[in-house]
Design an enzyme around this catalytic site. Structure first.
Site, PDB file in Angstrom:
ATOM      1  N   CYS A 195       0.849  -1.198   0.000  1.00  0.00           N
ATOM      2  CA  CYS A 195       0.000   0.000   0.000  1.00  0.00           C
ATOM      3  C   CYS A 195       0.881   1.244   0.000  1.00  0.00           C
ATOM      4  CB  CYS A 195      -0.916   0.021   1.220  1.00  0.00           C
ATOM      5  SG  CYS A 195      -1.852   1.567   1.308  1.00  0.00           S
ATOM      6  N   GLU A 202       3.549  -5.320   8.868  1.00  0.00           N
ATOM      7  CA  GLU A 202       3.851  -3.917   8.535  1.00  0.00           C
ATOM      8  C   GLU A 202       5.086  -3.423   9.299  1.00  0.00           C
ATOM      9  OE1 GLU A 202       0.337  -1.392   8.247  1.00  0.00           O
ATOM     10  OE2 GLU A 202       1.588   0.348   8.633  1.00  0.00           O
ATOM     11  N   SER A 250      -6.840  -9.246  11.245  1.00  0.00           N
ATOM     12  CA  SER A 250      -6.961  -7.922  10.617  1.00  0.00           C
ATOM     13  C   SER A 250      -6.935  -6.873  11.721  1.00  0.00           C
ATOM     14  CB  SER A 250      -8.276  -7.835   9.837  1.00  0.00           C
ATOM     15  OG  SER A 250      -8.600  -6.485   9.606  1.00  0.00           O
TER      16      SER A 250
HETATM   17  S1  SF4 Z   1      -5.768   0.160   5.695  1.00  0.00           S
HETATM   18 FE1  SF4 Z   1      -3.728  -0.438   5.010  1.00  0.00          FE
HETATM   19  S2  SF4 Z   1      -4.017  -0.903   2.842  1.00  0.00           S
HETATM   20 FE2  SF4 Z   1      -5.762   0.344   3.485  1.00  0.00          FE
HETATM   21  S3  SF4 Z   1      -5.199   2.490   3.009  1.00  0.00           S
HETATM   22 FE3  SF4 Z   1      -4.693   2.048   5.154  1.00  0.00          FE
HETATM   23  S4  SF4 Z   1      -2.526   1.476   5.036  1.00  0.00           S
HETATM   24 FE4  SF4 Z   1      -3.346   1.240   2.992  1.00  0.00          FE
END
Ligand code: SF4
Length: 348
Positions: free
Chosen positions: A117, A152, A250
């Protein structure tokens, strides 16, 4: 005659309103990596697998769907990736260290796109630049349910020497640390943390090292989904159930769950709509149904359909936005380049 149950004792029988926050479901980074995987799997067309180091996103049923289409998750065990056969790989959305690309090159793989991301990449760039300018990083992150470091922070720390960064999971972790007053310090965070808990954590760090610089890395999707639930709890005083569609690992889904639990509201997070337990609905009047950033809409629709079978006369309220988030946002990716890399291998 036997006792008759009143409607509130029948699962769902007392539900009057079901509220759905506007801000829920997939974010720009999740849409992006799913589109990248879709394009790649379509172009590969069953000839061979598409490899990734970790679940693309933290959503168990969704990843099962992608596995059935040809995705192979090798859990950072590069021995599972074939050698020198131009295997196609992409990193998960949570980010990776430089070793991912070194290993991919060593194995002769084709990296179709860096599918990390872009908001995680932003933190990565910021961390590397800060370290290059003499900062020590205090990174607030989380663990997965199995106790492993979340991918992450794991990806971020791999971009620097271990001496340049401390990963802090809980405030007690700062106990052992000591820094000279001339040591430049910077706080960075995982993108999916709780806004309120992180603010408290930052204040504890600042009370110890007041000169620390603080960067706000919690992403818009995490912030907005948390804000939307909090606002609904304030707007309605009668919410008595919070249902979060989201997997156990998650992080942003689990943070949504915690908002309800902290208010002593019966709250559940689960990734399969069939896991809704009818007994949760007994005596309930007003549930909120929301979902984490790695959950696509059909899962929420299925849960809502199931809920309505128990509460057919409930009013479903699609709540107003609490932010200017564009739910259709897909972060940019290079569709043609991905297709081209695959076609070149097959000479088509
Ligand atoms: S939740 Fe994770 S994948 Fe979604 S915008 Fe935020 S940082 Fe990016």
């Amino acid at each position: 005659m036997g006792d008759r149950l009143n409607s509130r004792e029948i699962p769902g029988g007392g539900i009057e309103i079901i509220s759905l926050p506007y801000e829920q479901g997939p974010c720009g980074g999740v849409w992006r990596i799913l589109k990248i995987a879709d394009v790649a799997l379509e172009e590969i067309s069953g000839r061979e697998p598409l490899y990734t180091n970790h679940d693309l996103v933290h959503n168990v049923p969704l990843m099962e769907e992608y596995r059935s289409k040809g995705l192979v998750v090798f859990h950072n065990n590069w021995q599972l990736v074939p050698d020198q056969s131009k295997a196609f790989v992409i990193p998960s959305a949570h980010g990776v260290g430089p070793d991912f690309f070194v290993n991919a090159q060593r194995k002769g793989c084709i990296v179709l796109e860096d599918s990390t991301c872009q908001l995680v990449k932003k933190v990565e760039y910021r961390a590397k630049a800060a370290v290059a300018n003499g900062y020590h990083i205090l990174y607030i992150g989380s663990l997965l349910k199995n106790g492993d470091l979340h991918p992450e922070p794991d990806g971020i720390r791999r971009h620097m020497s271990p001496e340049a960064i401390d990963i802090l999971i809980k405030p007690e972790d700062i106990g052992e640390l000591n820094f000279e007053e001339n040591q430049r310090l910077m706080i960075l965070t995982q993108t999916t943390l709780s806004r309120t808990e992180t603010d408290d954590f930052v204040n504890i760090i600042k009370s110890r090292w007041p000169w620390v610089e603080v960067k706000d890395d919690i992403c818009y999707a995490t912030d907005n989904r948390q804000l939307a639930v909090s606002e609904l709890l304030s707007k309605y005083g009668d919410v008595d159930l919070l249902l979060v569609v989201g997997s156990e690992h998650s992080h942003n889904s689990q943070e949504l769950l915690k908002i309800g639990l902290k208010k002593d509201i019966q709250s559940y997070a689960f990734d399969d709509p069939n896991k809704l337990d009818p007994s949760w609905l007994i005596g309930k009047k007003h549930p909120i149904v929301t979902s984490g950033a790695s959950v696509i809409t059909p899962y929420v629709d299925q849960l809502l359909e199931r809920l309505i079978t128990f509460a057919p006369s409930a009013q479903v309220v699609y709540e107003d936005p609490v932010s200017d988030e564009n739910l259709e946002l897909v972060f940019k990716y290079q569709e043609e380049e991905i297709r081209q890399k695959i076609r070149e291998k097959y000479a088509i």
